[in-house]
Design an enzyme around this catalytic site. Sequence first.
Site, PDB file in Angstrom:
ATOM      1  N   ILE A  94      34.766  36.459  25.260  1.00  0.00           N
ATOM      2  CA  ILE A  94      33.480  35.810  25.508  1.00  0.00           C
ATOM      3  C   ILE A  94      32.418  36.886  25.344  1.00  0.00           C
ATOM      4  O   ILE A  94      32.612  38.026  25.779  1.00  0.00           O
ATOM      5  CB  ILE A  94      33.411  35.262  26.965  1.00  0.00           C
ATOM      6  CG1 ILE A  94      34.608  34.346  27.263  1.00  0.00           C
ATOM      7  CG2 ILE A  94      32.090  34.531  27.217  1.00  0.00           C
ATOM      8  CD1 ILE A  94      34.725  33.110  26.397  1.00  0.00           C
ATOM      9  N   VAL A 137      32.184  43.889  45.867  1.00  0.00           N
ATOM     10  CA  VAL A 137      33.348  43.165  46.407  1.00  0.00           C
ATOM     11  C   VAL A 137      34.522  44.085  46.732  1.00  0.00           C
ATOM     12  O   VAL A 137      35.475  43.661  47.385  1.00  0.00           O
ATOM     13  CB  VAL A 137      33.835  42.030  45.473  1.00  0.00           C
ATOM     14  CG1 VAL A 137      32.822  40.901  45.426  1.00  0.00           C
ATOM     15  CG2 VAL A 137      34.175  42.542  44.091  1.00  0.00           C
ATOM     16  N   ASN A 159      34.866  35.544  40.466  1.00  0.00           N
ATOM     17  CA  ASN A 159      34.612  35.912  39.074  1.00  0.00           C
ATOM     18  C   ASN A 159      34.498  37.413  38.836  1.00  0.00           C
ATOM     19  O   ASN A 159      34.794  37.882  37.753  1.00  0.00           O
ATOM     20  CB  ASN A 159      33.335  35.202  38.593  1.00  0.00           C
ATOM     21  CG  ASN A 159      32.802  35.805  37.309  1.00  0.00           C
ATOM     22  OD1 ASN A 159      33.408  35.656  36.258  1.00  0.00           O
ATOM     23  ND2 ASN A 159      31.703  36.538  37.401  1.00  0.00           N
ATOM     24  N   SER A 208      46.348  43.140  36.327  1.00  0.00           N
ATOM     25  CA  SER A 208      45.492  42.535  37.361  1.00  0.00           C
ATOM     26  C   SER A 208      45.292  41.048  37.107  1.00  0.00           C
ATOM     27  O   SER A 208      45.258  40.240  38.036  1.00  0.00           O
ATOM     28  CB  SER A 208      44.140  43.255  37.437  1.00  0.00           C
ATOM     29  OG  SER A 208      43.305  42.905  36.346  1.00  0.00           O
ATOM     30  N   LYS A 209      45.162  40.655  35.849  1.00  0.00           N
ATOM     31  CA  LYS A 209      44.896  39.246  35.549  1.00  0.00           C
ATOM     32  C   LYS A 209      46.153  38.381  35.708  1.00  0.00           C
ATOM     33  O   LYS A 209      46.069  37.216  36.111  1.00  0.00           O
ATOM     34  CB  LYS A 209      44.313  39.106  34.137  1.00  0.00           C
ATOM     35  CG  LYS A 209      42.884  39.670  34.021  1.00  0.00           C
ATOM     36  CD  LYS A 209      41.914  39.036  35.027  1.00  0.00           C
ATOM     37  CE  LYS A 209      40.477  39.433  34.783  1.00  0.00           C
ATOM     38  NZ  LYS A 209      39.540  38.822  35.762  1.00  0.00           N
ATOM     39  N   TYR A 264      44.225  46.119  33.306  1.00  0.00           N
ATOM     40  CA  TYR A 264      43.512  44.839  33.241  1.00  0.00           C
ATOM     41  C   TYR A 264      44.506  43.686  33.105  1.00  0.00           C
ATOM     42  O   TYR A 264      44.417  42.686  33.842  1.00  0.00           O
ATOM     43  CB  TYR A 264      42.544  44.862  32.053  1.00  0.00           C
ATOM     44  CG  TYR A 264      41.702  43.620  31.895  1.00  0.00           C
ATOM     45  CD1 TYR A 264      40.644  43.365  32.763  1.00  0.00           C
ATOM     46  CD2 TYR A 264      41.945  42.712  30.868  1.00  0.00           C
ATOM     47  CE1 TYR A 264      39.854  42.235  32.610  1.00  0.00           C
ATOM     48  CE2 TYR A 264      41.163  41.590  30.702  1.00  0.00           C
ATOM     49  CZ  TYR A 264      40.119  41.349  31.579  1.00  0.00           C
ATOM     50  OH  TYR A 264      39.337  40.227  31.432  1.00  0.00           O
TER      51      TYR A 264
END
Length: 265
Positions: A188, A65, A91, A158-159, A155
């Site tokens: 998770i 991607v 995702n 970015s989120k 991270y």
Amino acid sequence: MSIKGLVAIITGASSGIGAGTAIFFAELDAKVVLVGRNKENLTTVASKCYAANKDVNLLTIVADVTNDSAIKKIIDDTINKFGQIDILVNNAGVISKGSIENTSMEQYDYVMNTNIRSIYNLTMQAVPHLIKTKGTIVNVSSVNGMRPFCGVLAYCVSKTAVDQFTRCLALELAPKGVRVNSVNPGVIETEIHKRGGMNEEEYQKFLKHSQTTHALGRAGTVEEIARTIHFLASSDSSYITGANVPVDGGRHAMVSPYNGEFISF
Ligand SMILES: *[C@@H]1O[C@H](CO)[C@@H](O)[C@H](O)[C@H]1NC(C)=O
Ligand SMILES: *[C@@H]1O[C@H](CO)[C@@H](O)[C@H](O)[C@H]1NC(C)=O
Ligand SMILES: *[C@@H]1O[C@H](CO)[C@@H](O)[C@H](O)[C@H]1NC(C)=O
Ligand SMILES: *[C@@H]1O[C@H](CO)[C@@H](O)[C@H](O)[C@H]1NC(C)=O
């Protein structure tokens, strides 16, 4: 209520939350487009989709991607095969450890390109099709987008960007009938942490520690995220847009919006 017959593109489908969502959507008889970098892994997930529903209509696309031309191919191949797009599950994502003192610009670019730039381009190219179907977008974000944590700086940035994109896009597309939401998972059990640099021993410690950092006393499962993605993608959630939905065993409620927490990552 059902997503039967709807065309759903799922990026990062070769493992973790993406794979779990693809299998769940296949079970519910959606037409599933699985996008991933690794052909072998994608084939494995495709066979699990067929095991869940032998009649499912699948398209697998090997693509990275972060490659703009590949993104065009994802949209073109989907339209050629299925003629429409109803659901986009953004995702694909990566994590990389490091603080402001030791995150290189290469790491920053890698994380931001994968977690945000790719979503931006793919969403941009999917939106004309989603407007036609009055479709839905579900972005997979993280509790790290909602609360500050140390040690995974790029991270987290970015989120948070994904969350804000979600809210802004929801407002832009609401008049056109397209709903946009995100799920924000806590820890998770997937491969993401080990790929981001944890060894097996650190990972087991991290999972054990997760029993205390999540109010429900455990890390979550891929299926628990897939079920929420399904809810947000289906008309069950017809009055929800611009929401960042924590699916994190209560973790967001345990971390103050202003005082971060150090992740021993
Ligand atoms: C493919 O699957 C293997 C085994 O689960 C895993 O170690 C590897 O990281 C996966 N690769 C990708 C690109 O998903
Ligand atoms: C997205 O990628 C396409 C090529 O597929 C390119 O033409 C376009 O400029 C890119 N858009 C953005 C926002 O980067
Ligand atoms: C990017 O994607 C295009 C279209 O699938 C492909 O032809 C090209 O080789 C890819 N580039 C890289 C660097 O992987
Ligand atoms: C990066 O810096 C942080 C402090 O800012 C430190 O805790 C961490 O161990 C460092 N990581 C590496 C890989 O040097």
